[in-house]
Design a protein around this motif. Structure first.
Motif, PDB file in Angstrom:
ATOM      1  N   PRO A 156       0.837  -1.200   0.000  1.00 31.62           N
ATOM      2  CA  PRO A 156       0.000   0.000   0.000  1.00 31.62           C
ATOM      3  C   PRO A 156       0.871   1.249   0.000  1.00 31.62           C
ATOM      4  CG  PRO A 156      -0.121  -1.143   2.120  1.00 31.62           C
ATOM      5  CD  PRO A 156       0.710  -1.984   1.206  1.00 31.62           C
ATOM      6  N   VAL A 157       0.453   2.229  -0.743  1.00 34.53           N
ATOM      7  CA  VAL A 157       1.185   3.484  -0.848  1.00 34.53           C
ATOM      8  C   VAL A 157       0.575   4.477   0.130  1.00 34.53           C
ATOM      9  CG1 VAL A 157       1.766   5.390  -2.398  1.00 34.53           C
ATOM     10  CG2 VAL A 157       1.696   3.052  -3.270  1.00 34.53           C
ATOM     11  N   GLU A 158       1.456   5.092   0.950  1.00 33.09           N
ATOM     12  CA  GLU A 158       0.953   6.124   1.856  1.00 33.09           C
ATOM     13  C   GLU A 158       0.489   7.315   1.035  1.00 33.09           C
ATOM     14  OE1 GLU A 158       2.838   7.452   5.428  1.00 33.09           O
ATOM     15  OE2 GLU A 158       4.103   5.667   5.424  1.00 33.09           O
ATOM     16  N   PRO A 159      -0.655   7.883   1.390  1.00 32.25           N
ATOM     17  CA  PRO A 159      -1.107   9.051   0.644  1.00 32.25           C
ATOM     18  C   PRO A 159      -0.112  10.190   0.802  1.00 32.25           C
ATOM     19  CG  PRO A 159      -2.469   8.680   2.595  1.00 32.25           C
ATOM     20  CD  PRO A 159      -1.517   7.535   2.487  1.00 32.25           C
ATOM     21  N   ALA A 160       0.076  10.926  -0.248  1.00 29.84           N
ATOM     22  CA  ALA A 160       1.000  12.056  -0.215  1.00 29.84           C
ATOM     23  C   ALA A 160       0.474  13.114   0.746  1.00 29.84           C
ATOM     24  CB  ALA A 160       1.154  12.635  -1.612  1.00 29.84           C
ATOM     25  N   LEU A 161       1.374  13.767   1.407  1.00 31.20           N
ATOM     26  CA  LEU A 161       1.023  14.835   2.334  1.00 31.20           C
ATOM     27  C   LEU A 161       1.841  16.051   1.941  1.00 31.20           C
ATOM     28  CD1 LEU A 161      -0.622  15.457   4.903  1.00 31.20           C
ATOM     29  CD2 LEU A 161       1.354  14.730   6.226  1.00 31.20           C
ATOM     30  N   SER A 162       1.253  17.197   2.047  1.00 28.51           N
ATOM     31  CA  SER A 162       1.908  18.440   1.677  1.00 28.51           C
ATOM     32  C   SER A 162       1.791  19.430   2.828  1.00 28.51           C
ATOM     33  CB  SER A 162       1.226  19.006   0.426  1.00 28.51           C
ATOM     34  OG  SER A 162       1.638  20.315   0.185  1.00 28.51           O
ATOM     35  N   VAL A 163       2.777  20.321   2.963  1.00 30.07           N
ATOM     36  CA  VAL A 163       2.742  21.302   4.048  1.00 30.07           C
ATOM     37  C   VAL A 163       1.563  22.255   3.928  1.00 30.07           C
ATOM     38  CG1 VAL A 163       5.230  21.172   4.457  1.00 30.07           C
ATOM     39  CG2 VAL A 163       4.323  22.929   2.924  1.00 30.07           C
ATOM     40  N   ASP A 164       0.979  22.375   2.745  1.00 34.51           N
ATOM     41  CA  ASP A 164      -0.155  23.293   2.572  1.00 34.51           C
ATOM     42  C   ASP A 164      -1.478  22.550   2.366  1.00 34.51           C
ATOM     43  OD1 ASP A 164       0.433  22.317   0.075  1.00 34.51           O
ATOM     44  OD2 ASP A 164       0.649  24.270  -0.876  1.00 34.51           O
ATOM     45  N   ASP A 165      -1.533  21.294   2.793  1.00 29.11           N
ATOM     46  CA  ASP A 165      -2.757  20.505   2.714  1.00 29.11           C
ATOM     47  C   ASP A 165      -3.858  21.189   3.530  1.00 29.11           C
ATOM     48  OD1 ASP A 165      -4.806  18.572   3.143  1.00 29.11           O
ATOM     49  OD2 ASP A 165      -3.368  16.956   2.829  1.00 29.11           O
ATOM     50  N   PRO A 166      -5.017  21.480   2.936  1.00 28.15           N
ATOM     51  CA  PRO A 166      -6.072  22.197   3.658  1.00 28.15           C
ATOM     52  C   PRO A 166      -6.734  21.371   4.765  1.00 28.15           C
ATOM     53  CG  PRO A 166      -6.836  21.552   1.486  1.00 28.15           C
ATOM     54  CD  PRO A 166      -5.373  21.208   1.547  1.00 28.15           C
ATOM     55  N   ASP A 167      -6.514  20.068   4.780  1.00 30.63           N
ATOM     56  CA  ASP A 167      -7.120  19.211   5.802  1.00 30.63           C
ATOM     57  C   ASP A 167      -6.277  19.083   7.058  1.00 30.63           C
ATOM     58  OD1 ASP A 167      -9.328  18.698   4.178  1.00 30.63           O
ATOM     59  OD2 ASP A 167      -8.312  17.007   3.204  1.00 30.63           O
ATOM     60  N   LEU A 168      -5.140  19.761   7.119  1.00 31.00           N
ATOM     61  CA  LEU A 168      -4.248  19.639   8.270  1.00 31.00           C
ATOM     62  C   LEU A 168      -4.803  20.354   9.496  1.00 31.00           C
ATOM     63  CD1 LEU A 168      -0.767  20.227   6.617  1.00 31.00           C
ATOM     64  CD2 LEU A 168      -1.730  18.053   7.381  1.00 31.00           C
ATOM     65  N   VAL A 169      -4.629  19.717  10.647  1.00 27.31           N
ATOM     66  CA  VAL A 169      -4.972  20.320  11.937  1.00 27.31           C
ATOM     67  C   VAL A 169      -3.794  20.092  12.883  1.00 27.31           C
ATOM     68  CG1 VAL A 169      -7.472  20.051  11.679  1.00 27.31           C
ATOM     69  CG2 VAL A 169      -6.138  18.238  12.762  1.00 27.31           C
ATOM     70  N   VAL A 170      -3.641  20.974  13.845  1.00 30.63           N
ATOM     71  CA  VAL A 170      -2.568  20.843  14.827  1.00 30.63           C
ATOM     72  C   VAL A 170      -2.893  19.677  15.757  1.00 30.63           C
ATOM     73  CG1 VAL A 170      -1.369  21.963  16.740  1.00 30.63           C
ATOM     74  CG2 VAL A 170      -1.978  23.289  14.702  1.00 30.63           C
ATOM     75  N   VAL A 171      -1.934  18.751  15.888  1.00 26.27           N
ATOM     76  CA  VAL A 171      -2.126  17.586  16.760  1.00 26.27           C
ATOM     77  C   VAL A 171      -1.167  17.587  17.949  1.00 26.27           C
ATOM     78  CG1 VAL A 171      -3.157  16.144  14.963  1.00 26.27           C
ATOM     79  CG2 VAL A 171      -0.669  16.122  15.289  1.00 26.27           C
ATOM     80  N   VAL A 172      -0.103  18.372  17.871  1.00 30.33           N
ATOM     81  CA  VAL A 172       0.865  18.506  18.960  1.00 30.33           C
ATOM     82  C   VAL A 172       1.398  19.929  18.937  1.00 30.33           C
ATOM     83  CG1 VAL A 172       3.045  17.687  19.954  1.00 30.33           C
ATOM     84  CG2 VAL A 172       1.658  16.119  18.617  1.00 30.33           C
ATOM     85  N   GLU A 173       1.597  20.511  20.126  1.00 28.07           N
ATOM     86  CA  GLU A 173       2.225  21.829  20.240  1.00 28.07           C
ATOM     87  C   GLU A 173       3.338  21.753  21.277  1.00 28.07           C
ATOM     88  OE1 GLU A 173      -1.199  25.082  19.308  1.00 28.07           O
ATOM     89  OE2 GLU A 173      -1.105  24.331  21.374  1.00 28.07           O
ATOM     90  N   ALA A 174       4.442  22.435  20.991  1.00 29.48           N
ATOM     91  CA  ALA A 174       5.572  22.464  21.917  1.00 29.48           C
ATOM     92  C   ALA A 174       6.181  23.870  21.919  1.00 29.48           C
ATOM     93  CB  ALA A 174       6.603  21.418  21.537  1.00 29.48           C
ATOM     94  N   PHE A 175       5.652  24.730  22.765  1.00 32.86           N
ATOM     95  CA  PHE A 175       6.140  26.107  22.848  1.00 32.86           C
ATOM     96  C   PHE A 175       6.761  26.422  24.206  1.00 32.86           C
ATOM     97  CE2 PHE A 175       3.259  26.220  19.293  1.00 32.86           C
ATOM     98  CZ  PHE A 175       3.925  27.038  18.396  1.00 32.86           C
ATOM     99  N   ASP A 176       6.818  25.445  25.098  1.00 29.42           N
ATOM    100  CA  ASP A 176       7.425  25.612  26.415  1.00 29.42           C
ATOM    101  C   ASP A 176       8.844  25.065  26.336  1.00 29.42           C
ATOM    102  OD1 ASP A 176       8.243  25.587  29.040  1.00 29.42           O
ATOM    103  OD2 ASP A 176       6.438  24.596  29.802  1.00 29.42           O
ATOM    104  N   ILE A 177       9.852  25.928  26.497  1.00 31.16           N
ATOM    105  CA  ILE A 177      11.241  25.493  26.301  1.00 31.16           C
ATOM    106  C   ILE A 177      11.710  24.489  27.349  1.00 31.16           C
ATOM    107  CG2 ILE A 177      11.918  27.566  25.048  1.00 31.16           C
ATOM    108  CD1 ILE A 177      13.318  28.495  27.629  1.00 31.16           C
ATOM    109  N   VAL A 178      11.024  24.410  28.487  1.00 32.28           N
ATOM    110  CA  VAL A 178      11.452  23.448  29.511  1.00 32.28           C
ATOM    111  C   VAL A 178      10.788  22.090  29.344  1.00 32.28           C
ATOM    112  CG1 VAL A 178      12.000  25.257  31.174  1.00 32.28           C
ATOM    113  CG2 VAL A 178       9.750  24.198  31.219  1.00 32.28           C
ATOM    114  N   GLU A 179       9.803  21.981  28.476  1.00 28.05           N
ATOM    115  CA  GLU A 179       9.137  20.694  28.248  1.00 28.05           C
ATOM    116  C   GLU A 179       9.894  19.900  27.192  1.00 28.05           C
ATOM    117  OE1 GLU A 179       4.669  19.030  27.462  1.00 28.05           O
ATOM    118  OE2 GLU A 179       5.304  20.723  26.231  1.00 28.05           O
ATOM    119  N   ALA A 180      10.176  18.663  27.512  1.00 27.86           N
ATOM    120  CA  ALA A 180      10.844  17.781  26.544  1.00 27.86           C
ATOM    121  C   ALA A 180       9.911  17.496  25.369  1.00 27.86           C
ATOM    122  CB  ALA A 180      11.240  16.476  27.226  1.00 27.86           C
TER     123      ALA A 180
END
Length: 129
Positions: free
Chosen positions: A14-38
Motif C-alpha cells: 500500500p502506498v501512503e497518501p501524499a502529504l503536503s505542508v499546505d494541505d487544507p485538511d491539516l490540523v494541529v495535533v501537537v504543540e511544543a512552545f514551552d522550552i522546559v518541556e521535553a
C-alpha cells in the motif's frame, strides 16, 4: 525469491497518501512552545497525534525580514519550506518521533540565533480524521 516476485511484492505494497505542508485538511495535533518541556513529553501528552502516520513538523521562528532568504537557502536543500510573515513558519513532511523533534528544535534554535532572531517553538499537523 526471484526478481519478479520481489518486484511484484513491492508493487502490491500500500502506498501512503501524499502529504503536503499546505494541505487544507491539516490540523494541529501537537504543540511544543514551552522550552522546559521535553519534546517526548509534548508528543506523549497529545491525544490526537498518530505516530504511525506522516505529519508536517512546523517550527515558528521570529527572524529579521532581511534574513528570511538566507534561512530559505540553508533549509530548502533538506526539504524545509519557509513561509515568512511576522513569524516565519518552517515546515517539512516527515514521521515524528521525540529524537527527530528534539534535533530539529535544536537546529532551528541555532539557526534563529545566527540570523538574529529567536525560535518560539514547534507544532505538528496531520490530516483531520
Amino acid at each position: 525469491m526471484g526478481l519478479l516476485s520481489r518486484l511484484r511484492d513491492v508493487l502490491r505494497r500500500p502506498v501512503e497518501p501524499a502529504l503536503s505542508v499546505d494541505d487544507p485538511d491539516l490540523v494541529v495535533v501537537v504543540e511544543a512552545f514551552d522550552i522546559v518541556e521535553a519534546d517526548s513529553a509534548a508528543l506523549a501528552r497529545s491525544s490526537r497525534w498518530r505516530p504511525d502516520e506522516l505529519a508536517v513538523l512546523r517550527h515558528h521562528l521570529r527572524i529579521p525580514a532581511e534574513q528570511v532568504e538566507r534561512a530559505r537557502e540553508l533549509l530548502e536543500p533538506d526539504g524545509w519550506v519557509v513561509a515568512s510573515g511576522d513569524v516565519s513558519h518552517i515546515s517539512r513532511v516527515q514521521k515524528l518521533d521525540a529524537l527527530h523533534c528534539s534535533q530539529e528544535r535544536s537546529r532551528m534554535a541555532s539557526l534563529a540565533q545566527r540570523l538574529g532572531g529567536e525560535a518560539l517553538g514547534w507544532d505538528a499537523l496531520q490530516p483531520d480524521r
